[in-house]
Scaffold this motif. Sequence first.
Motif: not given
Length: 411
Positions: A87-95
């Motif tokens: 999870t990135l600081a901007d809220g996005r989730t990356e697989p």
Amino acid sequence: MTGRRRIAVVGAGMAAARFAARYVALGGTGRVTLYGAEPRAPYNRALLADVLTGRHDAEAIALPAGDAELRLGSETVALDPTRRTLTLADGRTEPWDELVLATGANPVLPPLRGLRRTDGGGLRERVHALRTLADCARLAEDAATARRAVVVGGGVLGVSAARALAALGLAVEIVHQGPHLIDRQLDAGAAAMLRDGLRRLGVEAYVGNRARAVVDTGEGDAVELAGGYRLGTDLVLIACGVRPRTGLAHAAGLKVAAGVLVDDALAASAPHVHALGDCVQHRGTVHGLSGPAWEQADVLAARLSGADPGALYRGSRTPARLSAGPLEYAAVGEAHLDTEDQAADPDLDVLRLTDATRGSYKKLVLRGNRLVGAILLGDLAAAGDLASAWRRDDPMPDPPLHLLTPRGAAR
């Protein structure tokens, strides 16, 4: 699983860039993405002092990262090893399919009174750490209007930064709690010659002294020593070492001690999670040096690319080296051992050649007929040969003084 394997690298520093470049060079076909909190592409942190002096600009210390996707200014704030997401600081989730932790280290900030702003929001004005290019830019800005500087910490970074600030025209004082400068790598004799060389460049060192506070005297700032003496200054640089950045790994449930624990495959304690560089603890050791980090990156790139799936990292035998303008040294192994250690270790021999006029100091430490440590200061012509002899760990011929001449160790 279909499509290209997704390899997420948390961090975009020296170890991450080396891994990405080597992965491609070895024929890796996965999609490598570097998630870096800094807005800049990977660069060589070891050259920050040279950026400060203007010897290099920021672009000159950039590092290649193969064809990896660079997600800069993208701080990773959480990991889920079970779901294989970050999870990135901007809220996005990356697989991801494979995760590489290359989170690096944070500067150690000692418990000095007055070090931080009164609102608790960071270091007070004109107090600096030096870990990033942004730190370097801020330090250069303050140095441009300063006459005096105090560096707290007399290790490698402290000495390098002090030399750089002196080159900018500042009168510089180092406060070091240890018995002598760079006491983890140099012995007292070499450190004394280094101190003399620094003095000629405009840097004074106070060893065996502890800084206890940064104070406003009413006429400017000062660093107050434990004995009460105050060193007036226009800026302060904290250079007290670094500590592995392990918060993400700990919060994700990975095994952490001083660093993220990895085995010889550089695997962490969860499937498909790996770690390398300054954040890693391997066989009880946190190296914190670029050489071991790059060796780890090479091993992991070989494994994940398929070029050598069985590649293992057994540890590093890496020389320590400093090039600080006219002050240069190289040290390997158990260089701290000296004649007083011979009583407890009768197989120990210490050989030393000193030329105070030329500022040259050479020391060999042998156990039996094997080289176990060495220091070169001022004259590094034989550094490569010494390092090779130490790495090979082969029996040495008699007499070993030929090691202190160029190419002698290669015989």
